[in-house]
Write a protein that holds these residues in place. Structure first.
Motif, short mmCIF file in Angstrom:
data_model
loop_
_atom_site.label_atom_id
_atom_site.label_comp_id
_atom_site.label_asym_id
_atom_site.label_seq_id
_atom_site.Cartn_x
_atom_site.Cartn_y
_atom_site.Cartn_z
N UNK A 194 -20.33 51.56 -13.66
CA UNK A 194 -21.66 50.97 -13.64
C UNK A 194 -21.97 50.31 -12.30
N UNK A 195 -20.98 49.64 -11.74
CA UNK A 195 -21.15 49.00 -10.44
C UNK A 195 -21.41 50.03 -9.35
N UNK A 196 -20.70 51.14 -9.41
CA UNK A 196 -20.90 52.22 -8.45
C UNK A 196 -22.32 52.78 -8.56
N UNK A 197 -22.77 53.01 -9.78
CA UNK A 197 -24.12 53.55 -10.00
C UNK A 197 -25.17 52.55 -9.53
N UNK A 198 -24.96 51.27 -9.80
CA UNK A 198 -25.91 50.25 -9.37
C UNK A 198 -25.97 50.17 -7.85
N UNK A 199 -24.82 50.17 -7.19
CA UNK A 199 -24.78 50.12 -5.73
C UNK A 199 -25.50 51.32 -5.12
N UNK A 225 -26.46 55.59 -17.29
CA UNK A 225 -27.70 54.90 -17.68
C UNK A 225 -27.68 53.49 -17.06
N UNK A 226 -27.96 53.45 -15.79
CA UNK A 226 -27.82 52.23 -14.99
C UNK A 226 -28.77 51.13 -15.43
N UNK A 227 -29.99 51.47 -15.78
CA UNK A 227 -30.95 50.46 -16.22
C UNK A 227 -30.51 49.76 -17.49
N UNK A 228 -30.02 50.51 -18.43
CA UNK A 228 -29.52 49.93 -19.68
C UNK A 228 -28.25 49.14 -19.40
N UNK A 229 -27.39 49.66 -18.53
CA UNK A 229 -26.13 48.99 -18.21
C UNK A 229 -26.37 47.61 -17.60
N UNK A 230 -27.29 47.50 -16.65
CA UNK A 230 -27.52 46.20 -16.02
C UNK A 230 -28.13 45.22 -17.03
N UNK A 231 -28.96 45.70 -17.93
CA UNK A 231 -29.49 44.85 -18.99
C UNK A 231 -28.40 44.35 -19.92
N UNK A 232 -27.45 45.22 -20.24
CA UNK A 232 -26.33 44.81 -21.09
C UNK A 232 -25.44 43.79 -20.39
N UNK A 233 -25.23 43.98 -19.09
CA UNK A 233 -24.40 43.02 -18.35
C UNK A 233 -25.06 41.65 -18.34
N UNK A 234 -26.37 41.64 -18.19
CA UNK A 234 -27.10 40.36 -18.19
C UNK A 234 -26.98 39.68 -19.56
N UNK A 235 -27.11 40.46 -20.61
CA UNK A 235 -27.01 39.90 -21.96
C UNK A 235 -25.61 39.36 -22.25
N UNK A 236 -24.61 39.95 -21.62
CA UNK A 236 -23.21 39.55 -21.86
C UNK A 236 -22.63 38.75 -20.69
N UNK A 270 -23.30 39.78 -7.91
CA UNK A 270 -24.03 38.90 -7.00
C UNK A 270 -24.07 39.48 -5.60
N UNK A 271 -23.00 40.13 -5.18
CA UNK A 271 -22.94 40.74 -3.86
C UNK A 271 -23.98 41.85 -3.71
N UNK A 272 -24.32 42.49 -4.82
CA UNK A 272 -25.34 43.54 -4.79
C UNK A 272 -26.76 42.97 -4.89
N UNK A 273 -26.87 41.64 -5.01
CA UNK A 273 -28.18 41.02 -5.06
C UNK A 273 -28.70 40.71 -6.45
N UNK A 274 -27.83 40.70 -7.43
CA UNK A 274 -28.24 40.38 -8.81
C UNK A 274 -28.31 38.86 -8.93
N UNK A 275 -29.52 38.32 -8.98
CA UNK A 275 -29.73 36.86 -8.96
C UNK A 275 -29.06 36.14 -10.12
N UNK A 276 -29.18 36.67 -11.32
CA UNK A 276 -28.63 35.95 -12.48
C UNK A 276 -27.11 35.85 -12.43
N UNK A 277 -26.46 36.70 -11.66
CA UNK A 277 -25.00 36.64 -11.56
C UNK A 277 -24.57 35.44 -10.72
N UNK A 278 -25.45 34.92 -9.89
CA UNK A 278 -25.15 33.76 -9.06
C UNK A 278 -25.35 32.46 -9.82
N UNK A 279 -26.18 32.48 -10.86
CA UNK A 279 -26.61 31.26 -11.53
C UNK A 279 -25.92 31.00 -12.86
N UNK A 280 -24.91 31.71 -13.20
CA UNK A 280 -24.26 31.54 -14.50
C UNK A 280 -23.73 30.12 -14.63
#
Length: 125
Positions: free
Chosen positions: A30-35, A60-71, A84-94
């Motif tokens: 998933x990380x590879x697909x997102x990058x 299914x990268x869009x669904x995967x990132x949504x699932x990661x946010x939920x979990x 967070x290194x890829x720019x996902x804001x919510x990963x910085x604010x946990x």
């Protein structure tokens, strides 16, 4: 008539150290697909995005990132740092509490009565 005895269930598989908490294969894929998507598009994917990886598989990268946010409360520090290194804001604010988004300040702009902070400001003059 006598009923046939029930077949026994197979023993449940035990968790291994290479599970999702250890940054397993599924998370890495998933990380590879997102990058790949972010490198091409410059933004996070929408829910319907399906990314084709170099090995020819689809993710299914869009669904995967949504699932990661939920979990996100169950992701370990390494996984959160990678997102967070890829720019996902919510990963910085946990763990920092709820995020309150405010409208950009403009000269002469007043908060609407439904604005979240207007209740603290008191009644309008």
């Amino acid at each position: 008539m006598k009923k046939a005895p029930r077949a026994r269930r197979a023993a449940a598989k035990t968790a291994t150290a290479t599970g999702p908490r250890a940054g397993g294969e599924a998370f890495q894929k998933g990380l590879q697909a997102l990058a790949q998507y972010i490198a091409r598009e410059g933004a996070l994917p929408g829910r319907a995005v399906v990314e084709r990886l170099p090995d020819g598989t689809e993710h299914r990268t869009g669904i995967w990132i949504g699932n990661q946010k939920a979990r996100r409360d169950r992701l370990d520090a390494t996984q959160l740092a990678a997102l967070a290194e890829l720019g996902v804001d919510w990963a910085r604010r946990v763990g920092s509490g709820p995020v309150v988004l405010l409208p950009p300040e403009r000269s002469g702009h007043r908060a609407s009565p439904t604005h979240a902070l207007s209740a603290r400001a008191g009644p309008r003059p």
